[in-house]
Scaffold this active site. Structure first.
Site, PDB file in Angstrom:
ATOM      1  CD  GLU A 191     -72.145  35.894 -82.791  1.00  0.00           C
ATOM      2  OE1 GLU A 191     -70.597  35.393 -82.825  1.00  0.00           O
ATOM      3  OE2 GLU A 191     -73.276  35.689 -81.670  1.00  0.00           O
ATOM      4  CE  LYS A 202     -61.344  23.027 -75.826  1.00  0.00           C
ATOM      5  NZ  LYS A 202     -61.030  23.504 -76.039  1.00  0.00           N
ATOM      6  N   GLY A 255     -67.028  25.772 -86.007  1.00  0.00           N
ATOM      7  CA  GLY A 255     -68.935  25.279 -86.204  1.00  0.00           C
ATOM      8  C   GLY A 255     -68.532  24.387 -87.291  1.00  0.00           C
ATOM      9  N   GLY A 312     -69.887  27.502 -79.903  1.00  0.00           N
ATOM     10  CA  GLY A 312     -69.197  28.545 -80.395  1.00  0.00           C
ATOM     11  C   GLY A 312     -69.277  29.372 -81.706  1.00  0.00           C
ATOM     12  CB  SER A 313     -67.195  31.067 -83.679  1.00  0.00           C
ATOM     13  OG  SER A 313     -66.125  29.887 -83.925  1.00  0.00           O
ATOM     14  CB  THR A 314     -70.061  30.995 -87.784  1.00  0.00           C
ATOM     15  OG1 THR A 314     -71.490  31.199 -86.936  1.00  0.00           O
ATOM     16  CG2 THR A 314     -70.881  30.598 -88.895  1.00  0.00           C
ATOM     17  CD  GLU A 315     -63.063  30.997 -88.133  1.00  0.00           C
ATOM     18  OE1 GLU A 315     -62.927  32.081 -87.639  1.00  0.00           O
ATOM     19  OE2 GLU A 315     -61.916  31.025 -88.335  1.00  0.00           O
ATOM     20  CD  GLU A 360     -76.054  27.865 -78.854  1.00  0.00           C
ATOM     21  OE1 GLU A 360     -75.700  29.357 -79.974  1.00  0.00           O
ATOM     22  OE2 GLU A 360     -76.013  28.333 -77.971  1.00  0.00           O
ATOM     23  CB  CYS A 410     -74.899  32.595 -78.943  1.00  0.00           C
ATOM     24  SG  CYS A 410     -76.021  31.722 -78.092  1.00  0.00           S
TER      25      CYS A 410
HETATM   26  P1  NDP Z   1     -64.790  29.389 -81.343  1.00  0.00           P
HETATM   27  O1  NDP Z   1     -65.970  28.572 -81.707  1.00  0.00           O
HETATM   28  O2  NDP Z   1     -63.226  28.887 -81.184  1.00  0.00           O
HETATM   29  O3  NDP Z   1     -63.950  28.103 -79.158  1.00  0.00           O
HETATM   30  C1  NDP Z   1     -65.288  27.395 -78.828  1.00  0.00           C
HETATM   31  C2  NDP Z   1     -64.361  26.048 -78.556  1.00  0.00           C
HETATM   32  O4  NDP Z   1     -64.238  25.231 -79.517  1.00  0.00           O
HETATM   33  C3  NDP Z   1     -63.368  25.866 -77.409  1.00  0.00           C
HETATM   34  O5  NDP Z   1     -63.637  25.138 -76.428  1.00  0.00           O
HETATM   35  C4  NDP Z   1     -62.006  26.134 -78.313  1.00  0.00           C
HETATM   36  O6  NDP Z   1     -61.129  25.948 -78.020  1.00  0.00           O
HETATM   37  C5  NDP Z   1     -63.193  25.191 -79.151  1.00  0.00           C
HETATM   38  N1  NDP Z   1     -62.452  25.025 -80.830  1.00  0.00           N
HETATM   39  C6  NDP Z   1     -61.403  26.504 -81.571  1.00  0.00           C
HETATM   40  N2  NDP Z   1     -61.329  25.193 -82.611  1.00  0.00           N
HETATM   41  C7  NDP Z   1     -61.770  24.926 -82.830  1.00  0.00           C
HETATM   42  C8  NDP Z   1     -61.497  23.589 -83.798  1.00  0.00           C
HETATM   43  N3  NDP Z   1     -60.515  23.579 -84.959  1.00  0.00           N
HETATM   44  N4  NDP Z   1     -62.132  21.657 -82.882  1.00  0.00           N
HETATM   45  C9  NDP Z   1     -62.633  21.327 -82.334  1.00  0.00           C
HETATM   46  N5  NDP Z   1     -62.947  22.424 -80.812  1.00  0.00           N
HETATM   47  C10 NDP Z   1     -62.344  23.895 -81.669  1.00  0.00           C
HETATM   48  O7  NDP Z   1     -64.745  30.701 -80.424  1.00  0.00           O
HETATM   49  P2  NDP Z   1     -63.802  31.975 -79.523  1.00  0.00           P
HETATM   50  O8  NDP Z   1     -63.904  31.344 -77.889  1.00  0.00           O
HETATM   51  O9  NDP Z   1     -62.700  32.266 -80.548  1.00  0.00           O
HETATM   52  O10 NDP Z   1     -64.964  32.827 -79.787  1.00  0.00           O
HETATM   53  C11 NDP Z   1     -64.799  33.406 -82.015  1.00  0.00           C
HETATM   54  C12 NDP Z   1     -65.998  34.209 -81.735  1.00  0.00           C
HETATM   55  O11 NDP Z   1     -66.598  33.269 -82.139  1.00  0.00           O
HETATM   56  C13 NDP Z   1     -66.726  35.333 -80.827  1.00  0.00           C
HETATM   57  O12 NDP Z   1     -65.620  36.433 -81.100  1.00  0.00           O
HETATM   58  C14 NDP Z   1     -68.094  35.136 -80.856  1.00  0.00           C
HETATM   59  O13 NDP Z   1     -67.934  35.962 -81.739  1.00  0.00           O
HETATM   60  C15 NDP Z   1     -68.505  33.949 -81.565  1.00  0.00           C
HETATM   61  N6  NDP Z   1     -68.645  32.567 -79.880  1.00  0.00           N
HETATM   62  C16 NDP Z   1     -69.778  32.345 -80.507  1.00  0.00           C
HETATM   63  C17 NDP Z   1     -70.600  31.880 -79.334  1.00  0.00           C
HETATM   64  C18 NDP Z   1     -71.845  31.494 -79.357  1.00  0.00           C
HETATM   65  O14 NDP Z   1     -72.112  30.838 -78.451  1.00  0.00           O
HETATM   66  N7  NDP Z   1     -72.333  30.725 -80.611  1.00  0.00           N
HETATM   67  C19 NDP Z   1     -69.676  31.119 -78.454  1.00  0.00           C
HETATM   68  C20 NDP Z   1     -68.677  31.652 -78.218  1.00  0.00           C
HETATM   69  C21 NDP Z   1     -67.590  32.958 -79.287  1.00  0.00           C
HETATM   70  P3  NDP Z   1     -60.767  26.926 -77.450  1.00  0.00           P
HETATM   71  O15 NDP Z   1     -61.335  28.421 -75.938  1.00  0.00           O
HETATM   72  O16 NDP Z   1     -59.435  26.804 -76.840  1.00  0.00           O
HETATM   73  O17 NDP Z   1     -60.123  28.027 -78.482  1.00  0.00           O
END
Ligand code: NDP
Length: 490
Positions: free
Chosen positions: A401, A196, A253, A248-251, A270, A304
């Site tokens: 972050e 995804k 995760g 993706g984000s810690t939240e 990660e 990240c």
């Molecule tokens: P998210 O963690 O929301 O997104 C990462 C992925 O997860 C996207 O494909 C997203 O889909 C998907 N996703 C969102 N909600 C859920 C869920 N409940 N269950 C499963 N998958 C989900 O990151 P954001 O893009 O919202 O970015 C927010 C913040 O996160 C950034 O400002 C940054 O600080 C941090 N971030 C960190 C990253 C890293 O590599 N450490 C990478 C990206 C962001 P969708 O795109 O549709 O939201």
């Protein structure tokens, strides 16, 4: 030439700008409507829903993309399960390797197409997508192709077995590269995948699916579900998924960890970071400044492991900051498709708002903000390279972050203080060390609570090298032999 003429000529030289060097976009053809990739075919979402993906540098829509719902997740997991049981898992590793090698070669052959598409959809400079994202994505497939027939020698037990269907959710900062990080080890180990991509950057994952078709990958081995967070949530919760990999984000995760807890699914996370880039008084200053710039302004700071906290030894702080400011004035911000561009567009309005909000909080809390003079384009999402000095550890910009081109500068006096400040974060993904003394590097590296520690460099990646974090930066490793462990039942 008179003295006055000479100084005029010098002014002209210091004022000169690079001529535009635009990358042609005709290597890419973007379909106006793009389906989900399930069971080897592109098809609309079951309920016909779509969303637009936009070019963040212009805010113009690039294409409509299918929005996966629960029915599509069910179909994709069913296709991946059938492919796992009937084709991919029984296939000898040396045969699986051939597909991975083929995919790697096709990525190389279509490299320019991937790079342009990535820059259009993500906003990153073509120089980076062309020289970093795409070559590293190909390198990942090459690297894991080499493991596919040697799994029993990976040190993970005499007969490691694949897990089944992997549900993989990736972010928007390195869309193609993250897809490669997820797919290559999973496939080499004999798993099948449902991927995804992020909502704002779906296009290169779809092109990668097309490359899979071109490589003759059996239907269902890789499935790509474009969609939003709800599709990601449905995928990780699906009972047919045996392994979840998330970046993706810690939240999010944490939410995924709660969903997966008690299900027996294997999970790797990660997540975010707030890396310290530590500069000692004996560091080669010019190299350190390059490392600082690359550490935070590469990919607009959407990284990240970005070196978003500069810890500089107090005695050299002014000298380092002086050179840093001078170097920052030479950064060129603008059209991501211009080959001279250093800093591209912020990926989305949501992310731009977040960067602005956190930067404003830095000023409100008393830090001093500085950006080089630079004109932001009128349309699109832009944020200038920025540094904050006078930052204290309690400031939000030192703790949270920002995920943008914003550097928080703190100082230290002793190595012990550097360690204490570097570790004063809930994250633990990466760190950088700049010093002339090898013994100090070893002393420091063993005390830094970070998954990756770079010395004399920053943001250096190699498929053979494991990558991952501690604490709020997640768990599990991607890359290298360690990356296989996440996809094997050993
Ligand atoms: P998210 O963690 O929301 O997104 C990462 C992925 O997860 C996207 O494909 C997203 O889909 C998907 N996703 C969102 N909600 C859920 C869920 N409940 N269950 C499963 N998958 C989900 O990151 P954001 O893009 O919202 O970015 C927010 C913040 O996160 C950034 O400002 C940054 O600080 C941090 N971030 C960190 C990253 C890293 O590599 N450490 C990478 C990206 C962001 P969708 O795109 O549709 O939201």
């Amino acid at each position: 030439m008179t003295a006055t003429q000479g100084s005029q000529a010098l002014d002209e030289i210091t004022d000169w700008a690079y001529a535009p060097a635009p990358q042609a976009t005709d290597v890419v053809s973007i379909a106006p409507e793009n389906g989900l990739f399930i069971g080897g075919e592109f098809a609309p979402a079951a309920d016909g829903r779509q969303f637009a993906t936009v070019n963040p540098a212009t805010e113009e829509p690039l294409a409509q993309v299918a929005e996966a719902g629960q029915a599509d997740v069910d179909r994709a997991v069913a296709a991946a399960t059938a492919a796992y049981e009937q084709v991919w898992q029984p296939m000898p590793g040396r045969e699986r390797a051939k597909y991975l090698y083929r995919i790697a070669r096709i990525i190389q052959e279509r490299a320019r197409e991937f790079a342009v598409l990535e820059s259009l959809d993500n906003g990153k400079p073509i120089r980076e997508s062309r020289d970093v994202d795409v070559p590293l994505a190909a390198a990942h497939f090459f690297y894991y192709a080499g493991w596919a027939d040697k799994l029993e020698y990976a040190g993970l037990g005499p007969a490691p077995r694949p897990l089944g269907v992997a549900g993989q959710v990736i972010p928007w900062n390195f869309p193609l590269l993250m897809a490669a990080w997820k797919l290559a080890p999973a496939l080499a180990a004999g798993n099948t995948c449902v991927l995804k991509p992020a909502e704002t950057t779906p296009l290169t994952a779809l092109l990668l699916a097309e490359v899979g078709q071109q490589a003759g990958l059996p239907p269902g081995v890789v499935n790509v579900l474009t969609g939003d967070g709800a599709a990601g949530a449905a995928l990780v919760a699906h009972p047919g998924v045996r392994k979840v990999a998330f970046t993706g984000s810690t939240e999010v995760g944490k939410a995924i960890a709660r969903t997966v807890a008690g299900t027996g699914k294997k999970l790797t996370l990660e997540l975010g970071g707030k890396a310290a880039n530590i500069v000692f008084d004996d560091a080669p200053v010019d190299q350190a400044v390059e490392g600082i710039v690359g550490g935070i302004f590469f990919n607009q700071g959407h990284v990240c492991c970005a070196g978003s906290r500069l810890l500089v030894q107090e005695s050299v702080a002014e000298a380092v900051l002086d050179r840093l400011r001078r170097r920052m004035t030479t950064l060129r911000l603008g059209d991501p498709l211009d080959k001279n561009t250093d800093v591209g567009a912020i990926n989305s309005r949501v992310q731009l708002d977040k960067i602005r909000e956190l930067s404003d909080s830095g000023e409100q809390e008393g830090a001093e903000r500085w950006s080089p003079p630079c004109q932001l384009p009128e349309r699109g999402f832009w944020f200038p390279p920025t540094i904050f000095t006078g930052v204290s550890q309690s400031h939000r910009i030192a703790r949270e972050e920002i995920f943008g081109p914003v550097l928080s500068v703190l100082t230290f006096r002793t190595p012990e203080e550097a360690v204490a400040k570097a570790n004063n974060t809930p994250y633990g993904l990466s760190a950088g060390i700049w010093t002339d003394k090898g013994s100090r590097i070893l002393w420091l590296a063993s005390r830094l609570r970070a998954g990756v520690v770079w010395a004399g460099t920053f943001n250096k990646f190699d498929p053979a090298s494991p990558f991952g974090g501690y604490r709020e930066s997640g768990y599990g490793r991607e890359g290298g032999r360690h990356g296989l462990a996440a996809y094997l039942d050993a």
